[in-house]
Design an enzyme around this catalytic site. Sequence first.
Site, short mmCIF file in Angstrom:
data_model
loop_
_atom_site.label_atom_id
_atom_site.label_comp_id
_atom_site.label_asym_id
_atom_site.label_seq_id
_atom_site.Cartn_x
_atom_site.Cartn_y
_atom_site.Cartn_z
N GLY A 97 1.83 -1.49 20.64
CA GLY A 97 1.75 -0.61 19.46
C GLY A 97 0.42 -0.63 18.74
O GLY A 97 0.31 -0.09 17.64
N LYS A 152 -7.96 7.42 9.02
CA LYS A 152 -9.42 7.33 9.20
C LYS A 152 -9.99 8.59 9.84
O LYS A 152 -11.12 8.97 9.57
CB LYS A 152 -9.80 6.11 10.03
CG LYS A 152 -9.21 6.06 11.44
CD LYS A 152 -8.10 5.08 11.54
CE LYS A 152 -7.34 5.22 12.83
NZ LYS A 152 -6.37 4.18 13.06
N LYS A 156 -14.23 4.66 11.69
CA LYS A 156 -14.18 3.58 10.70
C LYS A 156 -15.59 3.19 10.27
O LYS A 156 -15.83 2.91 9.10
CB LYS A 156 -13.43 2.38 11.30
CG LYS A 156 -11.94 2.69 11.53
CD LYS A 156 -11.29 1.66 12.42
CE LYS A 156 -9.81 1.94 12.61
NZ LYS A 156 -9.20 1.13 13.67
N1 LIG Z 1 -0.25 2.01 13.44
C1 LIG Z 1 -1.22 1.29 12.91
O1 LIG Z 1 -1.30 0.06 13.11
C2 LIG Z 1 -2.24 1.92 12.02
C3 LIG Z 1 -2.18 3.25 11.74
N2 LIG Z 1 -3.10 3.82 10.89
C4 LIG Z 1 -3.01 5.24 10.56
O2 LIG Z 1 -1.79 5.46 9.87
C5 LIG Z 1 -1.30 6.77 10.16
C6 LIG Z 1 0.14 6.66 10.68
O3 LIG Z 1 0.16 5.90 11.86
P1 LIG Z 1 1.55 5.44 12.52
O4 LIG Z 1 2.51 5.03 11.48
O5 LIG Z 1 1.16 4.47 13.56
O6 LIG Z 1 2.03 6.79 13.19
P2 LIG Z 1 3.46 7.12 13.83
O7 LIG Z 1 3.23 8.07 14.92
O8 LIG Z 1 4.20 5.86 14.11
O9 LIG Z 1 4.24 7.86 12.63
C7 LIG Z 1 3.93 9.14 12.18
C8 LIG Z 1 5.03 9.60 11.24
O10 LIG Z 1 4.64 10.82 10.65
C9 LIG Z 1 5.61 11.84 10.92
N3 LIG Z 1 4.84 13.05 11.19
C10 LIG Z 1 3.77 13.17 12.00
N4 LIG Z 1 3.30 14.42 11.98
C11 LIG Z 1 4.12 15.11 11.16
C12 LIG Z 1 4.17 16.46 10.73
N5 LIG Z 1 3.28 17.34 11.18
N6 LIG Z 1 5.14 16.82 9.87
C13 LIG Z 1 6.03 15.91 9.44
N7 LIG Z 1 6.03 14.61 9.79
C14 LIG Z 1 5.09 14.23 10.64
C15 LIG Z 1 6.41 11.37 12.12
O11 LIG Z 1 7.72 11.91 12.04
P3 LIG Z 1 8.90 11.51 13.08
O12 LIG Z 1 9.24 10.08 12.75
O13 LIG Z 1 10.01 12.43 12.79
O14 LIG Z 1 8.29 11.66 14.43
C16 LIG Z 1 6.38 9.85 11.91
O15 LIG Z 1 7.41 9.45 11.04
C17 LIG Z 1 -2.30 7.37 11.14
O16 LIG Z 1 -3.25 8.10 10.41
C18 LIG Z 1 -2.94 6.15 11.78
O17 LIG Z 1 -4.23 6.40 12.30
C19 LIG Z 1 -4.07 3.08 10.27
C20 LIG Z 1 -4.16 1.73 10.51
C21 LIG Z 1 -3.29 1.06 11.45
N1 LIG Z 2 -5.61 2.09 17.27
C1 LIG Z 2 -6.17 1.37 16.17
C2 LIG Z 2 -5.10 1.16 15.11
C3 LIG Z 2 -5.66 0.91 13.78
O1 LIG Z 2 -6.50 1.60 13.23
C4 LIG Z 2 -6.67 0.01 16.67
O2 LIG Z 2 -6.44 -0.30 17.84
O3 LIG Z 2 -7.35 -0.68 15.91
#
Ligand SMILES: NC(=O)C1=CN([C@@H]2O[C@H](COP(=O)(O)OP(=O)(O)OC[C@H]3O[C@@H](n4cnc5c(N)ncnc54)[C@H](OP(=O)(O)O)[C@@H]3O)[C@@H](O)[C@H]2O)C=CC1
Ligand SMILES: N[C@@H](CC=O)C(=O)O
Length: 433
Positions: free
Chosen positions: A188, A106, A206
């Site tokens: 989380g 987002k 959002k």
């Molecule tokens: N968590 C949630 O509930 C929600 C998340 N989102 C969105 O989804 C996206 C991902 O969130 P989330 O899964 O929680 O994030 P995490 O921090 O859990 O995971 C990020 C992943 O991306 C990899 N990564 C990050 N930066 C780089 C980079 N520069 N180069 C290579 N790999 C990279 C990390 O690698 P490594 O594992 O090696 O550290 C990790 O595997 C975000 O945009 C978030 O806003 C949207 C809705 C809900």
């Molecule tokens: N940090 C966000 C995760 C999803 O977008 C939230 O709390 O809703």
Amino acid sequence: MAQDVVVGLLGLGTVGSGVIQIINDHQRELQHQVGRPVKIGKVLVRDKTKPRDIAINEDQLTEDAAEILNDPNIDVVIEVMGGVQEAREYILEALGNKKHVVTANKDLMALYGSELLKVAADNSCDLFFEASVAGGIPIIRGLTEGLSSDRITEMMGIVNGTTNYILTKMDQEGRDYDEVLKEAQALGFAESDPTSDVEGLDAARKMAILGTLGFSTDIALEDVIVRGITTVTTEDMEYCRQLGYTLKLIGLAKRKEGRVEVTVQPMLLPDSHPLAAVNDEYNAVYVYGEAIGETMFYGPGAGSLPTATAIVSDLVAVIKNYVLGVNGHSIPTPLFEKQLKSDEEVEAKYFLRLHVKDETGTFKAVTSLFAQEDVSFEKLLQWPLETEEPAAEVVIVTHKTNRAVYERIYNELENMDVVIDVKSSYRVEGGHQ
Ligand SMILES: NC(=O)C1=CN([C@@H]2O[C@H](COP(=O)(O)OP(=O)(O)OC[C@H]3O[C@@H](n4cnc5c(N)ncnc54)[C@H](OP(=O)(O)O)[C@@H]3O)[C@@H](O)[C@H]2O)C=CC1
Ligand SMILES: N[C@@H](CC=O)C(=O)O
Ligand code: NA
């Protein structure tokens, strides 16, 4: 696209792991819908050596994005790494290489959504982002498909799970803000830097996306007036309860006669409003359409599998579009030129909590100020305070006024001799117009 659809994953954290799990566990249902196997190709991570909960072949992991973006066998890139500039560059490169893109980002879509959608269309590629707003809730598809025949006039959303969790625990259990924030982080829901959650920025991103889609006009992040929850107190919540309101962080987008306002702020809703019952980390978006009337989309707005559901559903849409030969038309460009409401056009009721001197003339001075601005009270409470100097707590809910008038009253109150402190002030919402 060959017979097998190959997906490149940018990121293998909370959401990326969920995507792999759903693609593996639901393979039969996915194949049934799209008529071909869906496979994970390469997965970009920051650190290949990091221990992972998800079962993945080591040779699928890469720390070099080019191995995904330039791989001719990869049909669809799923961006779940987060961040803005790098993610933007990778998505632009993927689209330039004719790969369809699905993202949960987002932060990126609120800032660069229109640019990326244009590049996608220019390359006949799809760019879908259902997970970027309210995680697993199909609100983007709800607006752009389910309600596409209607004219949306209002969207009110609880679109940040972290702040809803904090406010729920403060309200229902009287718990302390800092303590509950730590709990939300441990569970989380919170972003890696929870400032964007508690200051309202995550919700603002959002709402910029929802405003753009729902009103078919280009709402930028800076058009959203934002206030977070850091100053909300359990005392405020106690007064709200007494008056029949619930305090929530609300993203509000309203349109009247072509003019729009989008804001995120803690607001009071009548207890009877459907959003007042949305608790803990749950999200919901209340949508009012001229033809349909009231609707509400409710569900988990964050978390691994709920968010991944939205992503894999986007992937299914990409493949179905490919089969039909209609990729590249993800979202139509906005129809209307943006016209933001002026302060005089933004109408609302307000809740105010004041500490005032308990002396003759105080009440007259305060009521005269409101009368002068032609604003009347809908509700009023007053209690003596246990302070050294005689003082009282006054809680006012006004009738509707406009933002310009209210701000004048608020500033005057802060400077009035009889007012010791303006403790809190919130907008009161709940009627759809
Ligand atoms: N968590 C949630 O509930 C929600 C998340 N989102 C969105 O989804 C996206 C991902 O969130 P989330 O899964 O929680 O994030 P995490 O921090 O859990 O995971 C990020 C992943 O991306 C990899 N990564 C990050 N930066 C780089 C980079 N520069 N180069 C290579 N790999 C990279 C990390 O690698 P490594 O594992 O090696 O550290 C990790 O595997 C975000 O945009 C978030 O806003 C949207 C809705 C809900
Ligand atoms: N940090 C966000 C995760 C999803 O977008 C939230 O709390 O809703
Ligand atoms: Na969603």
